[in-house]
Design a protein around this motif. Structure first.
Motif, mmCIF file in Angstrom:
data_model
loop_
_atom_site.group_PDB
_atom_site.id
_atom_site.type_symbol
_atom_site.label_atom_id
_atom_site.label_comp_id
_atom_site.label_asym_id
_atom_site.label_seq_id
_atom_site.Cartn_x
_atom_site.Cartn_y
_atom_site.Cartn_z
ATOM 1 N N THR A 88 0.740 -1.184 -0.018
ATOM 2 C CA THR A 88 0.101 0.045 -0.123
ATOM 3 C C THR A 88 0.895 1.418 -0.156
ATOM 4 O O THR A 88 0.554 2.188 -0.783
ATOM 5 N N GLY A 89 1.806 1.254 0.749
ATOM 6 C CA GLY A 89 2.876 2.451 0.726
ATOM 7 C C GLY A 89 3.528 2.624 -0.552
ATOM 8 O O GLY A 89 3.725 3.910 -1.138
ATOM 9 N N LYS A 90 3.851 1.526 -1.286
ATOM 10 C CA LYS A 90 4.434 1.506 -2.606
ATOM 11 C C LYS A 90 3.339 2.302 -3.535
ATOM 12 O O LYS A 90 3.883 3.156 -4.389
ATOM 13 N N ILE A 91 2.232 1.778 -3.414
ATOM 14 C CA ILE A 91 1.185 2.258 -4.350
ATOM 15 C C ILE A 91 1.143 3.933 -3.977
ATOM 16 O O ILE A 91 0.980 4.772 -4.806
ATOM 17 N N ILE A 92 0.964 4.365 -2.734
ATOM 18 C CA ILE A 92 0.701 5.631 -2.423
ATOM 19 C C ILE A 92 1.882 6.482 -2.718
ATOM 20 O O ILE A 92 1.753 7.575 -3.400
ATOM 21 N N SER A 93 3.110 5.862 -2.446
ATOM 22 C CA SER A 93 4.338 6.676 -3.058
ATOM 23 C C SER A 93 4.351 7.036 -4.421
ATOM 24 O O SER A 93 4.705 7.929 -5.171
ATOM 25 N N ALA A 94 3.869 5.844 -5.484
ATOM 26 C CA ALA A 94 3.872 6.022 -6.837
ATOM 27 C C ALA A 94 2.910 7.051 -7.183
ATOM 28 O O ALA A 94 3.334 7.903 -8.103
ATOM 29 N N ILE A 95 1.402 7.093 -6.534
ATOM 30 C CA ILE A 95 0.643 7.990 -7.000
ATOM 31 C C ILE A 95 1.053 9.560 -6.517
ATOM 32 O O ILE A 95 0.956 10.423 -7.247
ATOM 33 N N TRP A 96 1.617 9.540 -5.287
ATOM 34 C CA TRP A 96 2.316 10.922 -5.012
ATOM 35 C C TRP A 96 3.193 11.435 -5.897
ATOM 36 O O TRP A 96 3.045 12.567 -6.273
ATOM 37 N N PHE A 97 4.389 10.625 -6.277
ATOM 38 C CA PHE A 97 5.355 10.941 -7.190
ATOM 39 C C PHE A 97 4.485 11.401 -8.671
ATOM 40 O O PHE A 97 5.062 12.568 -8.990
ATOM 41 N N GLY A 98 3.751 10.631 -8.956
ATOM 42 C CA GLY A 98 2.810 10.963 -10.314
ATOM 43 C C GLY A 98 2.258 12.189 -10.147
ATOM 44 O O GLY A 98 2.241 12.870 -11.034
ATOM 45 N N LEU A 99 1.506 12.659 -9.118
ATOM 46 C CA LEU A 99 0.868 13.641 -9.145
ATOM 47 C C LEU A 99 1.654 14.977 -8.593
ATOM 48 O O LEU A 99 1.053 16.000 -9.015
ATOM 49 N N GLU A 100 2.278 14.694 -7.672
ATOM 50 C CA GLU A 100 3.106 16.020 -7.210
ATOM 51 C C GLU A 100 4.429 16.437 -7.898
ATOM 52 O O GLU A 100 4.461 17.719 -7.949
ATOM 53 N N PHE A 101 5.208 15.442 -8.293
ATOM 54 C CA PHE A 101 6.536 15.573 -8.670
ATOM 55 C C PHE A 101 6.607 15.669 -10.326
ATOM 56 O O PHE A 101 7.355 16.424 -10.575
ATOM 57 N N ILE A 102 5.991 14.730 -11.086
ATOM 58 C CA ILE A 102 5.886 14.858 -12.464
ATOM 59 C C ILE A 102 5.670 16.021 -13.000
ATOM 60 O O ILE A 102 6.276 16.480 -13.956
ATOM 61 N N PRO A 103 4.381 16.574 -12.473
ATOM 62 C CA PRO A 103 3.984 17.949 -13.296
ATOM 63 C C PRO A 103 5.283 19.073 -12.910
ATOM 64 O O PRO A 103 5.321 19.684 -14.065
ATOM 65 N N GLU A 104 5.727 18.953 -11.940
ATOM 66 C CA GLU A 104 6.896 20.006 -11.969
ATOM 67 C C GLU A 104 8.178 19.631 -12.428
ATOM 68 O O GLU A 104 8.776 20.416 -13.061
ATOM 69 N N LEU A 105 8.574 18.467 -12.200
ATOM 70 C CA LEU A 105 9.794 17.716 -12.827
ATOM 71 C C LEU A 105 9.836 17.624 -14.603
ATOM 72 O O LEU A 105 10.811 17.803 -15.135
ATOM 73 N N GLY A 106 8.879 17.432 -14.992
ATOM 74 C CA GLY A 106 8.507 16.901 -16.291
ATOM 75 C C GLY A 106 8.815 15.497 -16.439
ATOM 76 O O GLY A 106 9.514 14.829 -15.630
ATOM 77 N N TRP A 107 8.255 14.816 -17.681
ATOM 78 C CA TRP A 107 8.414 13.318 -17.666
ATOM 79 C C TRP A 107 9.750 13.287 -18.705
ATOM 80 O O TRP A 107 9.987 13.769 -19.732
#
Length: 146
Positions: A88-107
């Motif tokens: 569950t923590g890995k799933i939350i981390s993946a969602i968190w990174f995808g929603l919070e970090f990817i828009p700022e860092l870029g793909w």
């Protein structure tokens, strides 16, 4: 002659998977906590980024998830709830990174590496280990009642 045992077995290499996944998650998350700004610059691949990203919270959450997975390796049959907490923590981390970090860092290749190899890829072996742990736990519970 059939070599398969008549009962489910929890192999030792599954414990190794739990130990490795826990140490790997802990290590990457510690990097986020210790050198988060530099790591974000590397992940951004040279583009300008907003430094208000919650890097230390993300790292702290990942450290907790890594410790849960690591500790689950010691008693994986009786502590299967720690394995599911790690998944569950890995799933939350993946969602968190995808929603919070990817828009700022870029793909790019580096963010794809972080998301795929550090978060999503570990979910598959953890699910396999969790399912085997549940099989063994259920078998032991059924045979203990007899």
């Amino acid at each position: 002659m059939d070599q398969t045992p008549p009962f489910p077995v929890f192999p030792m290499h599954f414990r190794g998977i739990l130990l490795l996944a826990g140490m790997y998650s802990f290590s990457w998350s510690a990097l986020y906590s210790l050198i988060g700004g530099s790591l974000l610059e590397w992940l951004a691949n040279g583009s300008l980024i907003d430094t208000n990203l919650p890097v230390s919270y993300y790292g702290g959450f990942g450290i907790a998830v890594g410790l849960l997975i690591f500790f689950s390796a010691f008693y994986p049959i009786s502590w299967v709830y720690l394995i599911i907490a790690g998944i569950t923590g890995k799933i939350i981390s993946a969602i968190w990174f995808g929603l919070e970090f990817i828009p700022e860092l870029g793909w790019n290749k580096r963010t794809a590496f972080q998301l795929i190899f550090n978060e999503i890829l570990w979910i598959i072996p953890l699910i396999v280990v969790f399912l085997r742990g549940c099989q063994v736990k259920n078998h032991l519970a059924q045979n203990h009642e007899k």
